[in-house]
Scaffold this active site. Sequence first.
Site, short mmCIF file in Angstrom:
data_model
loop_
_atom_site.label_atom_id
_atom_site.label_comp_id
_atom_site.label_asym_id
_atom_site.label_seq_id
_atom_site.Cartn_x
_atom_site.Cartn_y
_atom_site.Cartn_z
N CYS A 51 0.86 -1.17 0.00
CA CYS A 51 0.00 0.00 0.00
C CYS A 51 0.90 1.24 0.00
O CYS A 51 1.81 1.34 0.82
CB CYS A 51 -0.90 0.00 1.23
SG CYS A 51 -1.86 1.53 1.41
N ASP A 58 -0.48 -5.72 0.34
CA ASP A 58 -1.75 -5.95 -0.33
C ASP A 58 -1.62 -7.25 -1.10
O ASP A 58 -0.57 -7.53 -1.70
CB ASP A 58 -2.08 -4.81 -1.30
CG ASP A 58 -2.53 -3.54 -0.59
OD1 ASP A 58 -3.23 -3.65 0.43
OD2 ASP A 58 -2.18 -2.45 -1.07
N GLU A 74 8.19 -15.37 -21.65
CA GLU A 74 8.79 -16.53 -20.99
C GLU A 74 8.34 -16.52 -19.53
O GLU A 74 8.44 -15.50 -18.85
CB GLU A 74 10.32 -16.45 -21.13
CG GLU A 74 11.05 -17.70 -20.73
CD GLU A 74 11.25 -17.79 -19.23
OE1 GLU A 74 10.98 -18.88 -18.68
OE2 GLU A 74 11.65 -16.79 -18.63
N HIS A 92 -3.93 -0.36 -6.12
CA HIS A 92 -4.35 -1.53 -6.87
C HIS A 92 -4.53 -1.23 -8.36
O HIS A 92 -4.12 -2.03 -9.22
CB HIS A 92 -5.67 -2.08 -6.34
CG HIS A 92 -5.67 -2.46 -4.89
ND1 HIS A 92 -4.54 -2.71 -4.16
CD2 HIS A 92 -6.69 -2.64 -4.03
CE1 HIS A 92 -4.85 -3.02 -2.93
NE2 HIS A 92 -6.17 -2.98 -2.81
#
Length: 153
Positions: A51, A58, A74, A92
Amino acid sequence: MTDIGAIPLHLGQTSSLPASPEEAVLDYVPNPRAGSLFLVRFAAPEFTSLCPVTGQPDFAHLVIDYAPGETIVESKSLKLFLGAFRNHAGFHEDVTVGIGQRLFAEMSPRWLRIGGYWYPRGGIPIDVFWQSDAPPAGLWVPDQGVASYRGRG
């Protein structure tokens, strides 16, 4: 990002976790089925970042779907890139969309989407979704399979 056709930096090598997502090098290799329309899915059910306000961890379940163009990412380099977020502070929305946009910009797939299913802090789960465009006609795009929040199944 490594050059397409170059020897992958991580595949078959001992690699350390990058200190940050910006330092992470993603390897891309030629698509072994170039010209075929298919979907690749990566799920990272234990993704973590920090956060940016509190510094607390988070947690999220990320699902990345893409229809390859000339290259594929890959998987070991992707794992290291995602792991580099453990010490990265970001909201987020920034983290989820940033991952999708970086993969799309570097790999140039035909289509890409990412679902970030974030576990609640403060009682509210936040789910973030980004996609490059509408999926190509004829591409089978299954549900991402992550439950609406009820402990995430």
